[in-house]
Design a protein around this motif. Structure first.
Motif, mmCIF file in Angstrom:
data_model
loop_
_atom_site.group_PDB
_atom_site.id
_atom_site.type_symbol
_atom_site.label_atom_id
_atom_site.label_comp_id
_atom_site.label_asym_id
_atom_site.label_seq_id
_atom_site.Cartn_x
_atom_site.Cartn_y
_atom_site.Cartn_z
ATOM 1 N N VAL A 195 0.858 -1.192 0.000
ATOM 2 C CA VAL A 195 0.000 0.000 0.000
ATOM 3 C C VAL A 195 0.890 1.236 0.000
ATOM 4 O O VAL A 195 1.774 1.374 0.848
ATOM 5 C CB VAL A 195 -0.933 0.017 1.233
ATOM 6 C CG1 VAL A 195 -1.761 1.296 1.244
ATOM 7 C CG2 VAL A 195 -1.840 -1.209 1.241
ATOM 8 N N TYR A 228 -1.391 -1.132 -4.166
ATOM 9 C CA TYR A 228 -2.508 -0.203 -4.125
ATOM 10 C C TYR A 228 -2.019 1.154 -3.625
ATOM 11 O O TYR A 228 -1.132 1.216 -2.777
ATOM 12 C CB TYR A 228 -3.621 -0.733 -3.219
ATOM 13 C CG TYR A 228 -4.283 -1.972 -3.771
ATOM 14 C CD1 TYR A 228 -5.496 -1.890 -4.440
ATOM 15 C CD2 TYR A 228 -3.681 -3.218 -3.635
ATOM 16 C CE1 TYR A 228 -6.099 -3.028 -4.958
ATOM 17 C CE2 TYR A 228 -4.267 -4.353 -4.161
ATOM 18 C CZ TYR A 228 -5.485 -4.265 -4.826
ATOM 19 O OH TYR A 228 -6.066 -5.377 -5.348
ATOM 20 N N CYS A 230 -3.010 5.674 -3.056
ATOM 21 C CA CYS A 230 -3.918 6.819 -3.073
ATOM 22 C C CYS A 230 -3.081 8.078 -3.249
ATOM 23 O O CYS A 230 -1.876 8.080 -3.003
ATOM 24 C CB CYS A 230 -4.750 6.900 -1.796
ATOM 25 S SG CYS A 230 -3.799 7.350 -0.330
ATOM 26 N N PHE A 259 0.368 0.527 -10.352
ATOM 27 C CA PHE A 259 -0.362 0.705 -9.101
ATOM 28 C C PHE A 259 -1.857 0.662 -9.397
ATOM 29 O O PHE A 259 -2.307 1.165 -10.415
ATOM 30 C CB PHE A 259 -0.055 2.065 -8.463
ATOM 31 C CG PHE A 259 1.342 2.207 -7.926
ATOM 32 C CD1 PHE A 259 2.219 1.139 -7.896
ATOM 33 C CD2 PHE A 259 1.780 3.441 -7.449
ATOM 34 C CE1 PHE A 259 3.501 1.286 -7.400
ATOM 35 C CE2 PHE A 259 3.067 3.603 -6.956
ATOM 36 C CZ PHE A 259 3.930 2.512 -6.937
ATOM 37 N N HIS A 260 -2.639 0.116 -8.481
ATOM 38 C CA HIS A 260 -4.087 0.244 -8.541
ATOM 39 C C HIS A 260 -4.419 1.582 -7.869
ATOM 40 O O HIS A 260 -4.072 1.805 -6.715
ATOM 41 C CB HIS A 260 -4.771 -0.909 -7.805
ATOM 42 C CG HIS A 260 -4.455 -2.247 -8.390
ATOM 43 N ND1 HIS A 260 -5.031 -2.702 -9.563
ATOM 44 C CD2 HIS A 260 -3.624 -3.230 -7.985
ATOM 45 C CE1 HIS A 260 -4.570 -3.908 -9.842
ATOM 46 N NE2 HIS A 260 -3.708 -4.245 -8.905
ATOM 47 N N ASP A 262 -6.855 5.299 -7.209
ATOM 48 C CA ASP A 262 -8.082 6.068 -7.185
ATOM 49 C C ASP A 262 -7.729 7.497 -6.854
ATOM 50 O O ASP A 262 -6.945 7.738 -5.946
ATOM 51 C CB ASP A 262 -9.059 5.515 -6.134
ATOM 52 C CG ASP A 262 -10.374 6.267 -6.174
ATOM 53 O OD1 ASP A 262 -10.860 6.623 -5.087
ATOM 54 O OD2 ASP A 262 -10.883 6.520 -7.266
ATOM 55 N N PHE A 272 -8.518 6.027 -0.209
ATOM 56 C CA PHE A 272 -8.570 4.885 -1.117
ATOM 57 C C PHE A 272 -8.964 3.666 -0.299
ATOM 58 O O PHE A 272 -8.300 3.308 0.662
ATOM 59 C CB PHE A 272 -7.197 4.674 -1.747
ATOM 60 C CG PHE A 272 -7.073 3.414 -2.537
ATOM 61 C CD1 PHE A 272 -6.570 2.271 -1.947
ATOM 62 C CD2 PHE A 272 -7.453 3.366 -3.862
ATOM 63 C CE1 PHE A 272 -6.436 1.107 -2.669
ATOM 64 C CE2 PHE A 272 -7.320 2.212 -4.586
ATOM 65 C CZ PHE A 272 -6.812 1.076 -3.992
ATOM 66 N N PHE A 274 -10.153 -0.449 -0.411
ATOM 67 C CA PHE A 274 -10.410 -1.652 -1.201
ATOM 68 C C PHE A 274 -10.807 -2.789 -0.286
ATOM 69 O O PHE A 274 -10.269 -2.962 0.786
ATOM 70 C CB PHE A 274 -9.209 -2.033 -2.065
ATOM 71 C CG PHE A 274 -7.981 -2.413 -1.301
ATOM 72 C CD1 PHE A 274 -7.059 -1.454 -0.920
ATOM 73 C CD2 PHE A 274 -7.727 -3.735 -0.972
ATOM 74 C CE1 PHE A 274 -5.917 -1.810 -0.221
ATOM 75 C CE2 PHE A 274 -6.587 -4.087 -0.280
ATOM 76 C CZ PHE A 274 -5.675 -3.123 0.103
ATOM 77 N N ALA A 283 -10.682 -6.328 -6.164
ATOM 78 C CA ALA A 283 -10.632 -5.114 -5.343
ATOM 79 C C ALA A 283 -11.729 -4.164 -5.763
ATOM 80 O O ALA A 283 -12.045 -4.022 -6.934
ATOM 81 C CB ALA A 283 -9.269 -4.446 -5.479
ATOM 82 N N LEU A 285 -12.950 -0.145 -5.364
ATOM 83 C CA LEU A 285 -12.564 1.193 -4.909
ATOM 84 C C LEU A 285 -13.795 1.897 -4.347
ATOM 85 O O LEU A 285 -14.887 1.795 -4.893
ATOM 86 C CB LEU A 285 -12.017 2.017 -6.079
ATOM 87 C CG LEU A 285 -10.798 1.423 -6.788
ATOM 88 C CD1 LEU A 285 -10.349 2.364 -7.899
ATOM 89 C CD2 LEU A 285 -9.671 1.192 -5.816
ATOM 90 N N SER A 306 -6.946 3.167 2.928
ATOM 91 C CA SER A 306 -5.676 3.870 2.834
ATOM 92 C C SER A 306 -5.952 5.314 2.460
ATOM 93 O O SER A 306 -6.645 5.574 1.475
ATOM 94 C CB SER A 306 -4.777 3.223 1.772
ATOM 95 O OG SER A 306 -3.604 3.984 1.593
#
Length: 310
Positions: A195, A228, A230, A259-260, A262, A272, A274, A283, A285, A306
């Motif tokens: 993260v 993941y 943010c 990266f995943h 949002d 963020f 998940f 996952a 969002l 996160s």
């Protein structure tokens, strides 16, 4: 802009440090009592002092990068200098006025030119040592381990090794070299999940020294269930501590990082969230407060949130 409110305080602090430094120089040697020498020192000091403004106004170039680096280092040294001189002058004023009747060996020497020279030299050594240590230690990445128990079920999973990193501030001072070390350090932890909690960038995309190489390095992070992230306040183009702005087009960069992501804003904070299914492969969002999260996913679900709190 916060900078407008901070500017008067910044100017006062810089003038205070300049005057105290000139006084110390003049006590050390008579050459510093020459008006032209003092003016020369003052001009160099003003150049460094206004390096923040010069870097802000300069067009994208090698000169601007140099001024950005100079201003970043200057701000660090400025903080150490202010703390050191503030403590030293505070103690001297305390002994000179409220405790003027407090007798101790060397009192007269302390308030003489010799005392000023010695105290100034001690302060200079402390400031230099702490500044150099700060620059060197910034390249050493340390890990802190926490064991957290969650009284919820997640299928057959008994444990999850999460690596949390934040405030990378990729830009003028942090680049490929530091990210190579960080990627290696993360992979040593053998994470199930990584993260990245905001402030990936340091205000400007242009500050990245080599975006393609940087993306290649960060794609080397090995995590069982993915990485993941943010956004943080510095991922919004925050010119000189500005607090307003739109999220810039960083998608092409973070997509290259794998990266995943949002990027929506919720009440000034970028949150963020998940939730992962029992097999930890899907996952979702979501943005919202605790009540909305619990109402959406249920209090029995294992949820990880996160967000970056500046």
């Amino acid at each position: 802009m916060a900078a407008i409110y901070l500017a008067p305080f910044y100017l006062l602090v810089c003038v205070y440090i300049l005057l105290r430094s000139l006084h110390w120089f003049q006590v050390l040697h008579t050459v510093f009592q020459n008006v032209w020498v003092c003016r020369g020192i003052g001009l160099v000091y003003l150049f460094v002092m206004f390096s923040i403004l010069i870097a802000f106004m300069a067009p994208a170039s090698g000169f601007r990068r140099f001024m950005k680096l100079l201003s970043n280092y200057w701000l660090g040294v400025l903080m150490y200098t202010l703390m050191t001189l503030g403590i030293a002058d505070g103690l001297r004023l305390l002994l000179k006025y409220p405790l003027r009747n407090f007798a101790f060996p060397g009192r007269e020497l302390l308030f003489s030119n010799m005392g000023t020279a010695v105290v100034g030299a001690v302060c200079a050594v402390i400031i230099s040592t702490v500044s150099i240590y700060g620059v060197l230690s910034a390249g050493n990445i340390h890990t802190t381990k926490y064991n957290i128990s969650v009284d919820k079920k997640a299928g057959n999973m008994k444990e999850l090794n999460v690596v949390l990193v934040a405030d990378l501030h990729l830009g003028y001072n942090i680049g490929c070299k530091q990210m190579e070390q960080m990627t290696e350090k993360i992979n040593e932890q053998k994470p199930d999940l990584v993260v990245v909690a905001g402030d990936i960038f340091d205000n400007e995309y242009e500050a990245l020294d080599n975006p393609d190489r940087l993306a290649e390095i960060l794609r080397g992070i090995h995590s069982k269930y993915g990485v993941y992230a943010c956004y943080g306040n510095h991922d919004i183009q925050e010119k000189i501590l500005a607090t307003d702005g739109e999220v810039p087009d960083y998608y092409r960069v973070v997509e290259a990082f794998a990266f995943h992501f949002d990027s929506r804003i919720f009440t000034g904070k970028l949150i963020f969230l998940f939730q992962v299914n029992h097999d930890f492969t899907t996952a979702f969002l979501y943005i919202g407060n605790v009540e909305i999260i619990q109402g959406t996913f249920g209090k029995k679900e294992t949820v990880t949130v996160s967000f970056h709190n500046r």
